[in-house]
Design a protein around this motif. Structure first.
Motif: not given
Ligand code: ATP
Ligand code: IP8
Length: 262
Positions: A192-198, A256-257
């Motif tokens: 998962v390249k981008d995550l948000s709290v939700s 990358i991460g």
């Protein structure tokens, strides 16, 4: 300190061979040490985990033993194990030309029922203002309720973010970032390249990484990440076996991460 401080959490899965007691991964530590950019000196705190030093010692020498003498003796062994690992890491950072300076967590932190209670972290900003890189770690600490317990490096990072108003926290682990489920057991797991709290709660975390992880593995790490992100820092989870990724994340570059923001 303002929002320029970065925290680098060196995961136990990178800096030690997790299944070999008391065995540091010297090559991995040295490579990361060489990749740390000089222009973050004075605004970088390094925190490391326990790996096969702290977690092995905490499993082998129980802090909940019935006998108070044995409990105290076990505490001292876990502390010794963490000091030993910290010594290796600090030495390798110094050899890479960095002004690294160990700060003993158990002298600054007192837990309450297994969670960080008091944390006297003012000294950390003072070290930074002198151009030093404080090197802190998950540790065995005194506990106002339980007597003794473990403060994880990840929960220390959350405290440091709050006190230093850190801008970013880079977690170096042994996989490429946060996946949809554990990539070591699920070949279909997706990075998962981008995550948000939700969206964090959508991630399935199947298991801790090792049989003797006493501080909760990836599940607990994501909880701490959540609290770090809510405090306003941006979190990067990168593969610590690729030192360039650690460097780029410290500099806030595309990498990358997994990047996690509020
Ligand atoms: P420590 O916190 O003890 O210093 P660490 O920072 O190296 O250790 P771990 O607690 O070992 O991190 O967590 C990393 C491990 O989590 C990976 O080796 C991976 O197998 C496991 N894991 C479980 N679920 C996931 C997931 N959804 N995404 C990525 N890794 C996961
Ligand atoms: O590896 C744990 O720190 P962590 C430290 O960051 C000990 O969870 C002593 C097990």
């Amino acid at each position: 300190m303002g929002r320029s401080v970065a925290i680098l959490k060196l995961g136990g899965s990178v800096i030690t061979y997790k299944d070999l007691p008391l065995t540091p991964n010297v090559r991995a530590i040295r490579n990361i040490a060489k990749a740390i950019p000089r222009d973050v000196v004075g605004r970088l705190v390094v925190v490391h985990g326990g790996g096969s030093f702290g977690h092995w010692a905490a499993k082998t020498y129980s802090l909940s033993s019935e006998d108070p003498f044995e409990r105290a003796a076990n505490f001292s062994v876990i502390r010794w194990a963490m000091e030993s690992l910290n010594n290796v890491i600090t030495k390798l950072l110094i050899e890479a030309g960095l002004p690294a300076c160990s700060l003993q967590t158990s002298a600054l932190v007192v837990n309450k029922s297994g969670e960080i209670g008091e944390a006297r972290l003012e000294i950390v900003s003072r070290f930074l203002s002198m151009g030093l890189i404080p090197v802190m770690f998950g540790d065995a600490v005194l506990d106002s309720e339980a007597g003794f317990s473990i403060a994880s490096g990840d929960s220390l990072c959350a405290q440091l973010v709050e006190r230093l108003e850190a801008e970013r926290v880079v977690f170096a682990v042994d996989v490429d970032g946060v996946y949809t489920s554990d990539p070591k057991t699920n070949p279909d797991a997706q990075l998962v390249k981008d995550l948000s709290v939700s969206s964090l709660s959508d991630i399935e975390i199947r298991s801790a990484s090792s049989a003797y992880d006493v501080t909760g593995g990836m599940i607990k790490k994501l909880e701490e990440i959540l609290s770090v992100v809510k405090k306003g820092a941006v979190v990067y989870v990168v593969n610590g076996f690729f030192p360039d990724r650690v460097r780029d994340a410290l500099l806030g570059r595309k990498v990358i991460g997994t990047v996690i923001r509020r």
